[in-house]
Design a protein around this motif. Structure first.
Motif, PDB file in Angstrom:
ATOM      1  N   LYS A 161      -8.631 -59.085  61.638  1.00 54.01           N
ATOM      2  CA  LYS A 161      -8.404 -60.491  61.300  1.00 54.01           C
ATOM      3  C   LYS A 161      -8.694 -60.756  59.825  1.00 54.01           C
ATOM      4  O   LYS A 161      -7.936 -61.484  59.152  1.00 54.01           O
ATOM      5  CB  LYS A 161      -9.290 -61.376  62.178  1.00 54.01           C
ATOM      6  CG  LYS A 161      -9.040 -62.863  61.980  1.00 54.01           C
ATOM      7  CD  LYS A 161      -7.604 -63.244  62.289  1.00 54.01           C
ATOM      8  CE  LYS A 161      -7.364 -64.746  62.109  1.00 54.01           C
ATOM      9  NZ  LYS A 161      -5.937 -65.095  62.360  1.00 54.01           N
ATOM     10  N   MET A 162      -9.761 -60.170  59.287  1.00 55.51           N
ATOM     11  CA  MET A 162     -10.084 -60.371  57.875  1.00 55.51           C
ATOM     12  C   MET A 162      -8.990 -59.816  56.968  1.00 55.51           C
ATOM     13  O   MET A 162      -8.635 -60.424  55.947  1.00 55.51           O
ATOM     14  CB  MET A 162     -11.442 -59.749  57.550  1.00 55.51           C
ATOM     15  CG  MET A 162     -12.618 -60.509  58.131  1.00 55.51           C
ATOM     16  SD  MET A 162     -14.236 -59.889  57.570  1.00 55.51           S
ATOM     17  CE  MET A 162     -14.334 -58.343  58.483  1.00 55.51           C
ATOM     18  N   THR A 163      -8.439 -58.665  57.343  1.00 47.54           N
ATOM     19  CA  THR A 163      -7.362 -58.085  56.553  1.00 47.54           C
ATOM     20  C   THR A 163      -6.121 -58.961  56.612  1.00 47.54           C
ATOM     21  O   THR A 163      -5.460 -59.208  55.597  1.00 47.54           O
ATOM     22  CB  THR A 163      -7.025 -56.665  57.044  1.00 47.54           C
ATOM     23  OG1 THR A 163      -8.219 -55.871  57.019  1.00 47.54           O
ATOM     24  CG2 THR A 163      -5.980 -56.010  56.160  1.00 47.54           C
ATOM     25  N   GLU A 164      -5.803 -59.479  57.791  1.00 51.10           N
ATOM     26  CA  GLU A 164      -4.671 -60.386  57.935  1.00 51.10           C
ATOM     27  C   GLU A 164      -4.828 -61.615  57.036  1.00 51.10           C
ATOM     28  O   GLU A 164      -3.884 -62.021  56.353  1.00 51.10           O
ATOM     29  CB  GLU A 164      -4.537 -60.835  59.394  1.00 51.10           C
ATOM     30  CG  GLU A 164      -4.044 -59.774  60.343  1.00 51.10           C
ATOM     31  CD  GLU A 164      -4.012 -60.266  61.783  1.00 51.10           C
ATOM     32  OE1 GLU A 164      -4.677 -61.283  62.077  1.00 51.10           O
ATOM     33  OE2 GLU A 164      -3.325 -59.645  62.607  1.00 51.10           O
ATOM     34  N   LEU A 165      -6.019 -62.192  57.044  1.00 49.44           N
ATOM     35  CA  LEU A 165      -6.269 -63.390  56.240  1.00 49.44           C
ATOM     36  C   LEU A 165      -6.144 -63.093  54.750  1.00 49.44           C
ATOM     37  O   LEU A 165      -5.573 -63.885  53.986  1.00 49.44           O
ATOM     38  CB  LEU A 165      -7.667 -63.937  56.545  1.00 49.44           C
ATOM     39  CG  LEU A 165      -7.860 -64.555  57.934  1.00 49.44           C
ATOM     40  CD1 LEU A 165      -9.345 -64.803  58.197  1.00 49.44           C
ATOM     41  CD2 LEU A 165      -7.067 -65.853  58.061  1.00 49.44           C
TER      42      LEU A 165
END
Length: 214
Positions: free
Chosen positions: A62-66
């Motif tokens: 999720k952090m990478t997506e954001l």
């Protein structure tokens, strides 16, 4: 052999958490090597690191997506994260080349990895499957890095280049340690990622809080 039509970067890492240094490296790699896009490839079961658990895998995803959401030329691949077995770079690159025969892949790694590259599983195959791009942090001696690049290029008959970028001091480990100590990390990683970390109470002891005011 004819030159391949497409040029794509592969940026692997734990991204625990992804930070502004990662994004800077990716931007510079695109510009300097005329890459059409960069695929961010979060690790799953890395051979050199303890498995961090399914919950942390979801958080890293999720952090990478954001972090990459604002950049159309950045993509996320869960190829390694979805595997239940240990990931090896040479296997992943071999699979990618088999699937995309018209693409020249550029594998991005940290300059520190150059100095243990010989210990990786089949470094000679990695050099066959991709051009290697090394990102240099400000605490590395550039002459030593260039000497190591020359040594590895000759040893493995590979193409290895240094990504030229301004110095950056941020690291994922430092971010985790600062959050654990309740110190400010604003400006070290995208605001969206910081907000996610705060909302999910990542990297800190229960008694600590993440401060953006210090």
């Amino acid at each position: 052999m004819a030159e391949k039509e497409k040029r794509v970067g592969i940026f692997g890492g734990t991204f625990n958490p992804i930070h502004n240094g990662h994004l800077l490296i990716a931007k510079n790699a695109c510009e300097q090597f005329c890459l059409e896009k960069i695929i961010f490839l979060p690790t799953g079961h890395a051979p050199h690191k303890a498995f961090m658990g399914e919950d942390m895998c979801l958080h890293r995803r999720k952090m990478t997506e954001l972090a990459i959401a604002p950049y159309p030329i950045f993509e996320l691949s869960l190829r390694e994260m979805n595997r239940t077995t240990v990931n090896y770079t040479y296997r992943t690159l071999h699979e990618l080349n088999a699937e995309y025969s018209d693409t020249q892949f550029y594998f991005i790694l940290g300059a520190d990895s150059l100095f243990d590259f010989q210990l990786w599983r089949h470094p000679e195959l990695i050099c066959q499957e991709a051009v290697i791009l090394a990102a240099v942090r400000d605490d590395f001696d550039e002459e030593k890095v260039d000497a190591q690049i020359a040594f590895l290029s000759e040893k493995y008959n590979g193409k290895i280049h240094r990504i030229r970028t301004r110095n950056y001091k941020v690291s994922s480990r430092e971010i985790r340690e600062r959050i654990c100590s309740g110190k400010n990390v604003r400006g070290m990683l995208p605001d969206s990622v910081l907000e996610y970390i705060q909302d999910n109470r990542l990297y800190k002891r229960p008694e600590n809080t993440v401060s953006s005011e210090q």
